[in-house]
Write a protein that holds these residues in place. Structure first.
Motif, mmCIF file in Angstrom:
data_model
loop_
_atom_site.group_PDB
_atom_site.id
_atom_site.type_symbol
_atom_site.label_atom_id
_atom_site.label_comp_id
_atom_site.label_asym_id
_atom_site.label_seq_id
_atom_site.Cartn_x
_atom_site.Cartn_y
_atom_site.Cartn_z
ATOM 1 N N LEU A 207 0.820 -1.205 0.000
ATOM 2 C CA LEU A 207 0.000 0.000 0.000
ATOM 3 C C LEU A 207 0.859 1.263 0.000
ATOM 4 O O LEU A 207 0.499 2.260 -0.630
ATOM 5 C CB LEU A 207 -0.927 -0.004 1.220
ATOM 6 C CG LEU A 207 -1.868 1.208 1.344
ATOM 7 C CD1 LEU A 207 -2.847 1.241 0.173
ATOM 8 C CD2 LEU A 207 -2.622 1.152 2.665
ATOM 9 N N ILE A 208 1.997 1.216 0.674
ATOM 10 C CA ILE A 208 2.839 2.405 0.773
ATOM 11 C C ILE A 208 3.355 2.857 -0.589
ATOM 12 O O ILE A 208 3.688 4.022 -0.794
ATOM 13 C CB ILE A 208 4.016 2.131 1.740
ATOM 14 C CG1 ILE A 208 4.708 3.442 2.095
ATOM 15 C CG2 ILE A 208 4.995 1.130 1.121
ATOM 16 C CD1 ILE A 208 5.746 3.306 3.180
ATOM 17 N N TRP A 209 3.404 1.938 -1.557
ATOM 18 C CA TRP A 209 3.858 2.285 -2.909
ATOM 19 C C TRP A 209 2.689 2.602 -3.834
ATOM 20 O O TRP A 209 2.874 2.741 -5.039
ATOM 21 C CB TRP A 209 4.686 1.137 -3.495
ATOM 22 C CG TRP A 209 5.884 0.803 -2.667
ATOM 23 C CD1 TRP A 209 6.115 -0.353 -1.983
ATOM 24 C CD2 TRP A 209 7.007 1.646 -2.409
ATOM 25 N NE1 TRP A 209 7.309 -0.294 -1.312
ATOM 26 C CE2 TRP A 209 7.887 0.924 -1.557
ATOM 27 C CE3 TRP A 209 7.365 2.941 -2.807
ATOM 28 C CZ2 TRP A 209 9.094 1.459 -1.110
ATOM 29 C CZ3 TRP A 209 8.570 3.473 -2.352
ATOM 30 C CH2 TRP A 209 9.413 2.733 -1.516
ATOM 31 N N ARG A 210 1.509 2.735 -3.251
ATOM 32 C CA ARG A 210 0.320 3.096 -4.029
ATOM 33 C C ARG A 210 -0.291 4.362 -3.425
ATOM 34 O O ARG A 210 -1.279 4.315 -2.707
ATOM 35 C CB ARG A 210 -0.697 1.959 -4.014
ATOM 36 C CG ARG A 210 -0.219 0.705 -4.751
ATOM 37 C CD ARG A 210 -1.296 -0.371 -4.772
ATOM 38 N NE ARG A 210 -1.356 -1.115 -3.517
ATOM 39 C CZ ARG A 210 -2.456 -1.353 -2.831
ATOM 40 N NH1 ARG A 210 -3.607 -0.887 -3.247
ATOM 41 N NH2 ARG A 210 -2.423 -2.058 -1.717
ATOM 42 N N PRO A 211 0.308 5.518 -3.702
ATOM 43 C CA PRO A 211 -0.151 6.767 -3.053
ATOM 44 C C PRO A 211 -1.602 7.101 -3.329
ATOM 45 O O PRO A 211 -2.295 7.646 -2.460
ATOM 46 C CB PRO A 211 0.794 7.833 -3.637
ATOM 47 C CG PRO A 211 1.365 7.227 -4.873
ATOM 48 C CD PRO A 211 1.434 5.756 -4.623
ATOM 49 N N LEU A 212 -2.097 6.786 -4.536
ATOM 50 C CA LEU A 212 -3.501 7.061 -4.835
ATOM 51 C C LEU A 212 -4.416 6.234 -3.936
ATOM 52 O O LEU A 212 -5.412 6.747 -3.399
ATOM 53 C CB LEU A 212 -3.799 6.762 -6.302
ATOM 54 C CG LEU A 212 -5.260 6.909 -6.742
ATOM 55 C CD1 LEU A 212 -5.762 8.322 -6.496
ATOM 56 C CD2 LEU A 212 -5.438 6.526 -8.207
ATOM 57 N N ASP A 213 -4.058 4.967 -3.742
ATOM 58 C CA ASP A 213 -4.888 4.114 -2.889
ATOM 59 C C ASP A 213 -4.822 4.556 -1.429
ATOM 60 O O ASP A 213 -5.822 4.470 -0.700
ATOM 61 C CB ASP A 213 -4.450 2.653 -3.021
ATOM 62 C CG ASP A 213 -4.839 2.065 -4.370
ATOM 63 O OD1 ASP A 213 -5.531 2.760 -5.140
ATOM 64 O OD2 ASP A 213 -4.449 0.919 -4.656
#
Length: 381
Positions: A207-213
């Protein structure tokens, strides 16, 4: 076909004008009988003109008939706002007087404009044998929320003692989107549910590498908190935070017409679990249901928030229940962001669906019934 539907729908003006000028047509039970007769005639009209080339989807007839009623709703809203006259005076007295409330006027604008456009687009796509499932789910969510709040608000609000025979027609407009939603949910999806390498790559990212999420998760959590607060206000919670919010931010929640209260309870009991489910869906890969339910819920919330925001600002809402001036921009921003959050989540799922797909097993994986893998094993032996 959509052009014919568009033009024929405005024949509703003639029906309304005739009823408004002939006193015999203005009795409560006569209004109900005429309403049923008109719906049947409109259905038969579309059924007969399509006999030579019948539509593959029966929802075509629902959309075509509802286009006719959209024009009636738009005329109702315009007449209550004083923009036009001479069509609906009789209905305001002996039909459905609660249509004159601020919430109902905004609801009629939504039906007469937004739903009307959706119907024409879906009719066009059905006629051209194209998919419309995603737009259909958005419509189903919108109209289900629209009619469930509207009917419950009438019964629970101050107009509960003024129910006339025409009220019962509203159940048709509740049952049809429910049936439509069930039909659309059970139809095959427009996109495949199984992904390959792209899906595996998307689902391997934390999740940390998915800023939009991350942003969407935070917005959903904030929406959940906002839903809980307003739901507790609607339930007359004695908590000080609820009292402060009701007095200084949204006194409209206690408008005696009943619609704001019913809407908040709908969101509290039905919307809150879905918001929590969407958070889970953004954290857990492979939730294929996200593509449908985010669209359905986005339609429901945008319709509710349109009517709620518009109703709280409409001049027909008495001054004590309007948004206080010193909190106006704060409340407006919160409500707009609340409306936008489900739409942003739905757009995220639709535009980049790989995270929400099941991953197809690749050649060489254990348990794969792949002919090449079997041939390799056979040669090794």
């Amino acid at each position: 076909m959509e052009t014919l539907v568009f033009l024929f729908s405005f024949s509703a003006l003639g029906v309304l004008y005739a009823m408004n000028t002939i006193p015999e047509f203005q009795e409560p039970y006569v209004i109900l009988e005429i309403g049923v007769a008109v719906l049947v005639i409109v259905f038969l009209f579309y059924f007969l003109i399509t006999r030579g080339n019948p539509p593959k989807d029966v929802l075509f007839f629902v959309f075509a008939v509802f286009c006719f009623t959209c024009v009636i709703d738009l005329i109702s809203a315009l007449e209550y706002d004083g923009i036009i006259s001479g069509f609906m005076e009789f209905y305001q007295k002996t039909g459905e007087p609660y249509l004159g409330t601020a919430y109902a006027i905004m609801m009629c604008y939504w039906d007469g404009i937004a739903h009307f456009i959706m119907y024409l687009v879906m009719i066009s796509r059905i006629t051209d044998r194209k998919a419309y499932r995603t737009l259909g789910l958005f419509w189903a969510g919108s109209l289900c929320a629209n009619m469930s709040v509207f009917i419950a608000g009438i019964v629970a609000g101050k107009y509960g003692s003024e129910i006339r025979p025409a009220f019962w027609l509203n159940f048709l407009f509740l049952l049809m989107p429910v049936w439509g939603a069930v039909t659309l949910f059970t139809k095959p999806k427009d996109r495949p549910l199984i992904g390959g390498y792209n899906a595996q790559h998307a689902q391997s990212m934390a999740l940390i590498w998915r800023p939009l999420d991350i942003t969407l998760v935070l917005l959903l959590l904030a929406a959940m908190a906002f839903t809980i607060l307003r739901g507790l206000v609607a339930l007359d919670s004695p908590l000080e935070a609820c009292s402060i919010y009701l007095r200084h931010y949204e006194p409209y929640l206690k408008d005696p017409v009943g619609y704001p209260r019913v809407m908040m309870l709908h969101l509290f009991f039905y919307g809150l679990p879905l918001l929590g489910a969407f958070v889970y869906g953004l954290l857990k890969p492979g939730c294929t249901w996200m593509s449908d339910w985010t669209v359905f819920f986005a339609g429901a919330v945008i319709q509710c928030q349109w009517a709620h925001i518009g109703g709280s600002l409409h001049p027909r809402t008495t001054a004590p229940f309007r948004i206080p001036n010193d909190a106006f921009w704060c409340v407006l921003t919160a409500n707009l962001l609340y409306a936008a959050t489900p739409i942003l989540v739905a757009l995220r799922v639709q535009s980049n669906p790989y995270f929400f797909l099941k991953i197809a097993p690749f050649p060489g994986q254990t348990g794969l019934p792949n002919s090449e893998e079997k041939d390799t094993k056979y040669k090794d032996k």
